[in-house]
Design a protein around this motif. Sequence first.
Motif, PDB file in Angstrom:
ATOM      1  N   LEU A   1      65.877 -83.584  29.506  1.00  0.00           N
ATOM      2  CA  LEU A   1      65.939 -84.182  27.977  1.00  0.00           C
ATOM      3  C   LEU A   1      66.650 -83.054  27.166  1.00  0.00           C
ATOM      4  O   LEU A   1      66.481 -82.256  27.102  1.00  0.00           O
ATOM      5  N   LEU A   2      67.684 -83.691  26.533  1.00  0.00           N
ATOM      6  CA  LEU A   2      68.528 -83.063  25.396  1.00  0.00           C
ATOM      7  C   LEU A   2      68.604 -83.421  24.330  1.00  0.00           C
ATOM      8  O   LEU A   2      68.820 -84.705  24.059  1.00  0.00           O
ATOM      9  N   GLU A   3      68.317 -82.561  23.393  1.00  0.00           N
ATOM     10  CA  GLU A   3      68.412 -83.168  21.720  1.00  0.00           C
ATOM     11  C   GLU A   3      69.897 -82.808  21.402  1.00  0.00           C
ATOM     12  O   GLU A   3      70.284 -81.607  21.483  1.00  0.00           O
ATOM     13  N   VAL A   4      70.273 -83.642  20.682  1.00  0.00           N
ATOM     14  CA  VAL A   4      71.924 -83.731  20.348  1.00  0.00           C
ATOM     15  C   VAL A   4      71.705 -84.005  18.829  1.00  0.00           C
ATOM     16  O   VAL A   4      70.856 -84.435  18.157  1.00  0.00           O
ATOM     17  N   GLN A   5      73.026 -83.314  18.247  1.00  0.00           N
ATOM     18  CA  GLN A   5      73.097 -83.526  16.782  1.00  0.00           C
ATOM     19  C   GLN A   5      73.134 -84.881  16.359  1.00  0.00           C
ATOM     20  O   GLN A   5      72.698 -85.412  15.242  1.00  0.00           O
ATOM     21  N   SER A   6      73.835 -85.884  17.163  1.00  0.00           N
ATOM     22  CA  SER A   6      73.998 -87.215  16.823  1.00  0.00           C
ATOM     23  C   SER A   6      74.564 -87.921  18.227  1.00  0.00           C
ATOM     24  O   SER A   6      74.934 -87.316  19.053  1.00  0.00           O
ATOM     25  N   LEU A   7      74.208 -89.237  17.944  1.00  0.00           N
ATOM     26  CA  LEU A   7      74.814 -90.232  18.993  1.00  0.00           C
ATOM     27  C   LEU A   7      75.768 -91.316  18.281  1.00  0.00           C
ATOM     28  O   LEU A   7      75.789 -91.009  16.971  1.00  0.00           O
ATOM     29  N   PHE A   8      76.208 -92.035  18.893  1.00  0.00           N
ATOM     30  CA  PHE A   8      77.303 -93.127  18.176  1.00  0.00           C
ATOM     31  C   PHE A   8      76.403 -93.720  17.163  1.00  0.00           C
ATOM     32  O   PHE A   8      75.137 -94.163  17.212  1.00  0.00           O
ATOM     33  N   ASP A   9      77.124 -93.938  16.033  1.00  0.00           N
ATOM     34  CA  ASP A   9      76.655 -94.901  14.886  1.00  0.00           C
ATOM     35  C   ASP A   9      75.189 -94.708  14.661  1.00  0.00           C
ATOM     36  O   ASP A   9      74.773 -93.556  14.036  1.00  0.00           O
ATOM     37  N   THR A  10      74.387 -95.495  14.622  1.00  0.00           N
ATOM     38  CA  THR A  10      73.000 -95.315  14.301  1.00  0.00           C
ATOM     39  C   THR A  10      72.027 -95.193  15.388  1.00  0.00           C
ATOM     40  O   THR A  10      70.680 -95.057  14.997  1.00  0.00           O
ATOM     41  N   LEU A  11      72.511 -94.813  16.500  1.00  0.00           N
ATOM     42  CA  LEU A  11      71.529 -94.560  17.730  1.00  0.00           C
ATOM     43  C   LEU A  11      70.775 -93.379  17.816  1.00  0.00           C
ATOM     44  O   LEU A  11      71.265 -92.260  17.471  1.00  0.00           O
ATOM     45  N   THR A  12      69.300 -93.286  18.279  1.00  0.00           N
ATOM     46  CA  THR A  12      68.991 -92.127  18.322  1.00  0.00           C
ATOM     47  C   THR A  12      68.037 -91.919  19.786  1.00  0.00           C
ATOM     48  O   THR A  12      67.848 -90.667  19.687  1.00  0.00           O
ATOM     49  N   VAL A  13      68.583 -92.544  20.892  1.00  0.00           N
ATOM     50  CA  VAL A  13      68.198 -92.273  21.985  1.00  0.00           C
ATOM     51  C   VAL A  13      69.227 -92.980  23.189  1.00  0.00           C
ATOM     52  O   VAL A  13      69.566 -94.306  22.858  1.00  0.00           O
ATOM     53  N   GLU A  14      69.429 -92.327  24.015  1.00  0.00           N
ATOM     54  CA  GLU A  14      70.731 -92.695  25.188  1.00  0.00           C
ATOM     55  C   GLU A  14      70.069 -92.337  26.511  1.00  0.00           C
ATOM     56  O   GLU A  14      69.433 -91.154  26.663  1.00  0.00           O
ATOM     57  N   LEU A  15      69.907 -93.144  27.590  1.00  0.00           N
ATOM     58  CA  LEU A  15      69.556 -92.898  28.697  1.00  0.00           C
ATOM     59  C   LEU A  15      70.973 -93.058  30.004  1.00  0.00           C
ATOM     60  O   LEU A  15      71.476 -94.193  29.661  1.00  0.00           O
ATOM     61  N   GLU A  16      71.079 -92.070  30.855  1.00  0.00           N
ATOM     62  CA  GLU A  16      72.101 -92.009  31.697  1.00  0.00           C
ATOM     63  C   GLU A  16      71.449 -91.648  33.010  1.00  0.00           C
ATOM     64  O   GLU A  16      70.627 -90.676  33.154  1.00  0.00           O
ATOM     65  N   VAL A  17      71.807 -92.676  33.927  1.00  0.00           N
ATOM     66  CA  VAL A  17      71.089 -92.586  35.394  1.00  0.00           C
ATOM     67  C   VAL A  17      71.909 -92.593  36.576  1.00  0.00           C
ATOM     68  O   VAL A  17      73.221 -93.016  36.116  1.00  0.00           O
ATOM     69  N   THR A  18      71.635 -92.013  37.629  1.00  0.00           N
ATOM     70  CA  THR A  18      72.228 -92.339  38.777  1.00  0.00           C
ATOM     71  C   THR A  18      71.317 -93.065  39.992  1.00  0.00           C
ATOM     72  O   THR A  18      70.136 -92.677  39.855  1.00  0.00           O
TER      73      THR A  18
ATOM     74  N   GLY B   1      65.264 -97.255  42.364  1.00  0.00           N
ATOM     75  CA  GLY B   1      66.501 -96.157  42.926  1.00  0.00           C
ATOM     76  C   GLY B   1      67.068 -95.396  42.043  1.00  0.00           C
ATOM     77  O   GLY B   1      67.865 -94.430  42.575  1.00  0.00           O
ATOM     78  N   ILE B   2      66.574 -95.160  40.777  1.00  0.00           N
ATOM     79  CA  ILE B   2      67.010 -94.009  39.992  1.00  0.00           C
ATOM     80  C   ILE B   2      66.267 -92.741  40.422  1.00  0.00           C
ATOM     81  O   ILE B   2      65.352 -92.567  41.010  1.00  0.00           O
ATOM     82  N   VAL B   3      67.466 -91.737  40.677  1.00  0.00           N
ATOM     83  CA  VAL B   3      67.273 -90.500  41.306  1.00  0.00           C
ATOM     84  C   VAL B   3      67.574 -89.202  40.150  1.00  0.00           C
ATOM     85  O   VAL B   3      67.142 -88.210  40.348  1.00  0.00           O
ATOM     86  N   ARG B   4      68.236 -89.867  39.273  1.00  0.00           N
ATOM     87  CA  ARG B   4      68.643 -88.698  38.158  1.00  0.00           C
ATOM     88  C   ARG B   4      68.678 -89.567  36.821  1.00  0.00           C
ATOM     89  O   ARG B   4      69.194 -90.707  36.718  1.00  0.00           O
ATOM     90  N   LEU B   5      67.814 -88.962  36.018  1.00  0.00           N
ATOM     91  CA  LEU B   5      67.940 -89.809  34.402  1.00  0.00           C
ATOM     92  C   LEU B   5      68.060 -88.549  33.418  1.00  0.00           C
ATOM     93  O   LEU B   5      67.158 -87.662  33.500  1.00  0.00           O
ATOM     94  N   ASN B   6      68.997 -88.702  32.565  1.00  0.00           N
ATOM     95  CA  ASN B   6      69.306 -87.642  31.534  1.00  0.00           C
ATOM     96  C   ASN B   6      68.995 -88.652  30.262  1.00  0.00           C
ATOM     97  O   ASN B   6      69.452 -89.719  30.058  1.00  0.00           O
ATOM     98  N   ILE B   7      68.129 -87.974  29.464  1.00  0.00           N
ATOM     99  CA  ILE B   7      67.781 -88.492  28.083  1.00  0.00           C
ATOM    100  C   ILE B   7      68.372 -87.864  26.873  1.00  0.00           C
ATOM    101  O   ILE B   7      68.230 -86.468  26.874  1.00  0.00           O
ATOM    102  N   TYR B   8      69.355 -88.487  26.141  1.00  0.00           N
ATOM    103  CA  TYR B   8      69.636 -87.707  25.067  1.00  0.00           C
ATOM    104  C   TYR B   8      68.999 -88.259  23.831  1.00  0.00           C
ATOM    105  O   TYR B   8      69.032 -89.528  23.825  1.00  0.00           O
ATOM    106  N   THR B   9      68.576 -87.464  22.809  1.00  0.00           N
ATOM    107  CA  THR B   9      67.926 -88.015  21.784  1.00  0.00           C
ATOM    108  C   THR B   9      68.217 -87.100  20.250  1.00  0.00           C
ATOM    109  O   THR B   9      68.529 -86.036  20.571  1.00  0.00           O
ATOM    110  N   THR B  10      68.563 -87.739  19.355  1.00  0.00           N
ATOM    111  CA  THR B  10      68.645 -87.021  17.762  1.00  0.00           C
ATOM    112  C   THR B  10      67.495 -86.355  17.476  1.00  0.00           C
ATOM    113  O   THR B  10      67.419 -85.642  16.553  1.00  0.00           O
TER     114      THR B  10
END
Length: 129
Positions: free
Chosen positions: A109-126, A73-82
């Motif tokens: 897909l968005l490359e970001v300067q940093s995520l929380f702590d030691t994290l390198t990838v984060e997935l956000e969905v609807t 059922g995922i229709v939107r997925l944003n990927i954040y990565t360092t």
Amino acid sequence: MEKRVINPWQWQDARSYVQAVEIKQPQAVLYVAGQAAVDEHGGSSVEDMRSQLLLAIANLEKVIREAGYEPSGIVRLNIYTTSAEELLGCFDVFQDWVAVHGIKQASTLLEVQSLFDTLTVELEVTVVR
């Protein structure tokens, strides 16, 4: 619920996403906060990108299913990565997961300067049902 995929081109198929998804008359919509490689005690992973992506996907599925929805059922997925370069090096993990569940999602897909702590990838969905 009625779901319609809009793809004016075909090139995005090789990248495992769609240009747009239209949902008519959904029963419910779930907005999921970014899920990353965090263990059940709240500790951030120090593993490589592939390992973090696998754990982020597992955490995402856990939240979705706990809410009574399915990954399909995922229709939107944003990927954040360092590091987009590192992520693309293990993108097969993402593509296999999308294929297994038959997910047809609009993605960014968005490359970001940093995520929380030691994290390198984060997935956000609807998710809809």
